[in-house]
Design an enzyme around this catalytic site. Structure first.
Site, short mmCIF file in Angstrom:
data_model
loop_
_atom_site.label_atom_id
_atom_site.label_comp_id
_atom_site.label_asym_id
_atom_site.label_seq_id
_atom_site.Cartn_x
_atom_site.Cartn_y
_atom_site.Cartn_z
N ARG A 1 0.80 -1.23 0.00
CA ARG A 1 0.00 0.00 0.00
C ARG A 1 0.83 1.27 0.00
NH1 ARG A 1 -3.04 -3.81 1.70
NH2 ARG A 1 -1.06 -4.55 2.45
N THR A 2 1.78 1.36 0.90
CA THR A 2 2.52 2.62 1.03
C THR A 2 3.33 2.88 -0.25
OG1 THR A 2 2.68 2.09 3.36
CG2 THR A 2 3.96 3.96 2.60
N LYS B 1 28.19 -3.18 -2.42
CA LYS B 1 29.63 -2.99 -2.64
C LYS B 1 30.28 -2.23 -1.49
CE LYS B 1 28.40 -2.17 -7.43
NZ LYS B 1 28.25 -1.03 -8.35
N ARG C 1 11.40 3.67 3.19
CA ARG C 1 10.96 2.73 4.24
C ARG C 1 12.13 1.82 4.58
NH1 ARG C 1 5.70 -1.14 4.48
NH2 ARG C 1 4.81 0.88 4.97
N HIS D 1 5.31 5.67 11.52
CA HIS D 1 4.73 5.59 10.17
C HIS D 1 3.86 6.83 10.01
CE1 HIS D 1 3.47 4.03 6.44
NE2 HIS D 1 3.09 2.82 6.77
N1 CP Z 1 -0.25 0.04 5.89
C1 CP Z 1 0.92 -0.23 5.30
O1 CP Z 1 1.96 0.37 5.61
O2 CP Z 1 0.85 -1.20 4.35
P1 CP Z 1 2.08 -1.72 3.47
O3 CP Z 1 3.05 -2.39 4.43
O4 CP Z 1 1.49 -2.67 2.47
O5 CP Z 1 2.73 -0.53 2.83
#
Ligand code: CP
Length: 328
Positions: free
Chosen positions: A57-58, A86, A107, A140
Site C-alpha cells: 500500500r505505502t 559494494k 521505508r 509511520h
Molecule cells: N499500511 C501499510 O503500511 O501497508 P504496506 O506495508 O502494504 O505498505
C-alpha cells in the site's frame, strides 16, 4: 513543510489543512480535465522511492500519488540491488539518490534511518525532502495522516474526531501505525483511547508517557467484548511477526482480539472499523461487507492524502485550491 520524519511536525491547523487539501485533490481529480491539470503541477519533479522493507500500500500509493501530480518516480526496493552491496554507506547512498531527484520517500526495517537521511540533507548543497514511509517498529507518519483523514471523514456528521473514543487493538508493542496515530491524538479535544492488546504486546511505555504528558486519557485492557460497545472506532492491527527475535508471536492466542460477525453485534451502529492492512486473521473476511468496515476506503484515502502531503511539500496547495475553485 520539508522533511516528514515523524509526527512532531504536525499540529491541528496543519492536520486540518491537509485533510481539506486531500478532499480538494480528489474532487479535482474526478474529471479528466482536472486530472490533467493536476499532472501539470509538478511535472518537472522527480522522486525516489527507496523501500528496503516490503510494502504494498505505502509503496503503490506513494508512487501513484507522485504520478497524480506528474512527478516521475524511480525506485530501489531491495538494498541487494543497490551499490550498498559494494560497501557504499547509507549516507552516501542517500546523497547519491538526492543527486537525481527532488524527493526521497523511504521505508526501512529499522528505525532512525529517515532521521539520519534528513540530518544528512542539512550538510549537503542540494538537500531534498525526506518522507518517512515506515521506520522499523517506531514511526509511520504518513499512515497516521491517512488514518486521521479517514476518521475525520467517518465522523464528519458527528463533530469529527474530537470527543470520540478510539480503540487500538493488536500488537501495539511493535505496531508503528498505532504508535504514530497515538501521538497525533494530542491534537484532538476530548479524545479517549483504549489500548486492547494480548499480554506481552501492550503499548510501549514511551507512548504511554507521551500520552500522559499531553493529557490524552487512555486505559489498557485485554477484554475486547466488554470494550467494543463503548467505542466510536476500533483500529485493528496484525501481529508484527517480522519483528520476532525469539518466535514470540507463535505463542499468542489471537482469538480474543479478533473482529468477526459476533463482534459486529457488539459494536455501535455508528462506529467504524479500521486497519492499516495487510490483515491477518484478526478481521474476518465476512466483516468486509459491513458498512462500518472502513479499511478498504482507508487504503484508498492513503493515496489522496499522500498527494496532498507531496503537494504541500512542493508548495502547490494554492494551485490546488485554485483548480478546485473552478469546479465548485
Ligand atoms: N499500511 C501499510 O503500511 O501497508 P504496506 O506495508 O502494504 O505498505
Amino acid at each position: 513543510m520539508f522533511h516528514v520524519v515523524d509526527t512532531t511536525i504536525f499540529d491541528r491547523p496543519l492536520l486540518d489543512d491537509l485533510c481539506e487539501l486531500t478532499t480538494l485533490v480528489r474532487t479535482v481529480a474526478k474529471s479528466p480535465e482536472g486530472a490533467r491539470q493536476l499532472q501539470q503541477l509538478a511535472s518537472t519533479k522527480r522522486a525516489m522511492l527507496y523501500f528496503t522493507q516490503p510494502s504494498t500500500r505505502t509503496f503503490l500509493s506513494m508512487n501513484n500519488a507522485c504520478h497524480v501530480l506528474g512527478i516521475r518516480t524511480s525506485e530501489i526496493r531491495n538494498a541487494s540491488v543497490s551499490s550498498e552491496v559494494k560497501g557504499e554507506t547509507f549516507e552516501d547512498s542517500i546523497r547519491t539518490f538526492s543527486s537525481y531527484v527532488d524527493l526521497i520517500v523511504m521505508r526501512t526495517p529499522d528505525s532512525g534511518y529517515a532521521a539520519r537521511a534528513a540530518a544528512l540533507m542539512g550538510s549537503i548543497p542540494r538537500p531534498v525532502p525526506i518522507v518517512n514511509a515506515g521506520s522499523g517498529k517506531d514511526q509511520h507518519p504518513t499512515q497516521a495522516l491517512l488514518d486521521i483523514y479517514t476518521l475525520e471523514r467517518s465522523f464528519e456528521d458527528s463533530g469529527g474526531i474530537d470527543g470520540k473514543i478510539i480503540g487500538m487493538m493488536g500488537d501495539l508493542k511493535r505496531g508503528r501505525t498505532v504508535r504514530s496515530l497515538s501521538r497525533l491524538m494530542r491534537h484532538y479535544e476530548g479524545v479517549r483511547v483504549v489500548f486492547i492488546a494480548p499480554d506481552k504486546f501492550e503499548m510501549e511505555p514511551d507512548i504511554k508517557a507521551f500520552m500522559a504528558e499531553h493529557g490524552i486519557p487512555f486505559v489498557e485492557t485485554g477484554r475486547l467484548h466488554e470494550t467494543l460497545p463503548t467505542l466510536d472506532a476500533i483500529y485493528v492491527t496484525r501481529i508484527q511477526f517480522e519483528h520476532d527475535v525469539d518466535n514470540e508471536s507463535s505463542g499468542v492466542n489471537l482469538a480474543p482480539f479478533t473482529i468477526g460477525t459476533h463482534e459486529l453485534g457488539l459494536l455501535k451502529k455508528t462506529a467504524v472499523i479500521m486497519h492499516p492492512l495487510p490483515r491477518g486473521p484478526e478481521i474476518a473476511v465476512a466483516v468486509d461487507q459491513d458498512p462500518r468496515a472502513m479499511y478498504w476506503r482507508q487504503e484508498r484515502n492513503g493515496m489522496w492524502m499522500r498527494v496532498a502531503l507531496i503537494a504541500k511539500i512542493f508548495d502547490l496547495d494554492q494551485e490546488i485550491r485554485e483548480l478546485a475553485s473552478h469546479i465548485s
